[in-house]
Design an enzyme around this catalytic site. Structure first.
Site, PDB file in Angstrom:
ATOM      1  N   LYS A   1       7.226   0.979   1.326  1.00 24.62           N
ATOM      2  CA  LYS A   1       7.600  -0.289   0.972  1.00 24.62           C
ATOM      3  C   LYS A   1       6.824  -1.720   1.149  1.00 24.62           C
ATOM      4  O   LYS A   1       7.048  -2.726   0.402  1.00 24.62           O
ATOM      5  CB  LYS A   1       9.196  -0.754   1.693  1.00 24.62           C
ATOM      6  N   ASP A   2       5.836  -1.189   1.793  1.00 24.70           N
ATOM      7  CA  ASP A   2       4.808  -2.763   2.144  1.00 24.70           C
ATOM      8  C   ASP A   2       4.010  -2.884   0.907  1.00 24.70           C
ATOM      9  O   ASP A   2       3.816  -4.052   0.464  1.00 24.70           O
ATOM     10  CB  ASP A   2       3.913  -2.300   3.407  1.00 24.70           C
TER      11      ASP A   2
END
Ligand SMILES: *Cc1c(COP(=O)(O)O)cnc(C)c1O
Length: 438
Positions: A111-112
């Site tokens: 998700k980063d």
């Protein structure tokens, strides 16, 4: 010379009215409740991804084909290099299975990539407009921490995040509730779907229409574009594109892969690995009951606990049912089989796979056994194993790995508030919190 850049339209707009990337990014969900879909997928010349020396070079090249109509080349390059400044390695296991490790960013999940890139793009456009925004985010674990971390301290942006109380691991919760500038975290008495429903309802609520709200869930197109980049990066080392297995929940990661495939990668087949939340595998098998979404079931791979995948609507608009059933193979993996696979891959390969990654590895083993197709496969490793210590104790009787980024969380201050899953209550919170730009 003049390249045509994609515009975006809502999945629910029969007229396909086009908006710019900037507009789609800042809105999140379209005003009619639909999701933004690109009008076209740019063909990216091989040289722009195969010959890129570093991951951020590739990212700058590829995103340019999408965004150069709206953002200057130097600005885009700076912003992308600042966002994507961590390694993206492929680890080879036996039997032609590669593991693409997407968990080396600051909050240790894939998700980063989306959150950090999106935060910087939004901040850029908001500064140019002289506006501010509040980001609403519903999370089943990793989105919230990636978004809170990626957006914290960015000018012109505040974050309100909702997570289902008791349904994320201790480490995940800690990552969500660490006090961060400009971030308010709420523990919701309910499921992830309750959180997502509140967020969706807030966006179409007439009484909140005057508030500058946006989303950072995988419904935002700004997260999907960066999630296509690592597919191209990892496939560079293969002569022909491998099969790719995607541990999936909301289908945002898979949608990024489908975009990469259309940009020129040409993935021969995606394996879409779900846990017990099996709407999509049932849909792909074309079983009659598959057309209904279901309530979410809690599992070991909790970041994939999604009964009603939000990107389904977008994937359907992008490629259509027939192509989905042609190119995608779904599977649903139980917690028991997930634990067994974690143990197996540790014993045979000395590899520590988080539960989500293990769902993918198990799906690969089953697919190969059932189909006899033994072409090389790349599995996406979506989170760092250290985020799921309980799963390692259960599956392996093993003390889990540690990571310095996680260890230092326990020294930091936390800030979290309780919330009942009611739109009336949530509306009051937002009316109290959100600053309206003057
Ligand atoms: C979010 C997440 C997934 C699922 O990704 P989707 O884009 O929602 O399909 C899988 N694994 C981990 C660790 C995640 O955080």
């Amino acid at each position: 010379m003049s390249e045509v850049y994609p515009q975006y339209y809502s999945t629910r707009d029969a007229a396909k009215t086009q908006v710019s990337f900037e507009e789609a990014l800042l809105a999140g969900l379209a005003p009619d409740g639909g999701l933004y879909v690109p009008t076209t997928v740019p063909e990216v010349p091989d040289a722009d991804w195969r010959d890129a020396a570093t991951f951020d070079d590739l990212a700058v090249n590829v995103l340019g084909h999408w965004l150069a109509g709206e953002i200057g080349a130097a600005t885009l390059a700076n912003l992308v290099r600042d966002a994507l400044d961590f390694p993206v390695p492929v680890v080879l296991l036996g039997d032609d299975v590669g593991v693409l490790e997407l968990f080396h960013g600051p909050t240790l999940s894939f998700k980063d990539f989306g959150a950090r890139t999106m935060a910087r793009l939004m901040s850029h456009f908001l500064a140019r407009r002289g506006e501010r925004l509040t980001i609403l985010v519903a999370t089943s674990g990793d989105t919230g921490s990636a978004v809170a971390d990626g957006f914290a301290g960015q000018d012109n942006i505040d974050v309100v995040l909702l997570y289902p109380k008791g349904k994320v691991s201790d480490v995940q919760e800690r990552q969500l509730i660490v006090a961060r500038p400009g971030v308010r975290a709420f523990a919701v008495e309910g499921s992830f779907d309750d959180c997502q429903r509140l967020v969706k309802a807030a966006f179409v609520d007439p009484e909140l229409a005057h508030l500058p709200l946006s989303s950072a869930n995988s419904i935002n197109i700004g997260r999907l574009l960066p999630q296509s980049l690592y597919y191209l990066w990892a496939a560079r080392s293969y002569e022909t594109a491998p099969l790719i297995c995607v541990p999936s929940g909301n289908l945002g990661n898979l949608t990024g892969g489908v975009l990469a495939s259309r940009m020129g990668l040409g993935v021969p087949r995606f394996l879409v690995a779900h846990n017990a939340n099996d709407f999509f595998p049932r849909y792909l098998d074309a079983r009659a009951e598959a057309y209904a979404f279901r309530d979410t079931v809690a599992t070991l791979s909790n970041a994939m606990d999604v009964g009603a995948p939000s990107n389904f609507e977008r994937l359907d608009a992008l490629v259509g049912a027939e192509t989905m059933r042609d190119e995608l193979r779904g599977s649903s993996i139980s917690d028991e089989a997930t634990r067994a696979r974690m143990a197996e891959v540790y014993r045979h390969e000395h590899y520590l796979a988080c539960p989500h990654t293990a769902v993918g590895l198990e799906a690969i083993a089953r697919y190969r056994q059932q189909s006899g197709d033994d072409r090389p496969v790349l599995n996406l490793a979506t989170a760092h194993p250290a985020k799921f210590p309980d799963a390692f104790r259960e599956a392996l009787g093993l003390e889990p790995p540690t990571d310095p980024a996680l260890d230092q969380l326990w020294q930091q201050d936390v800030a979290v508030e309780p919330l009942t899953p009611s739109l009336d209550v949530f509306r009051e919170v937002l009316l109290d919190t959100v600053e309206v730009s003057s």
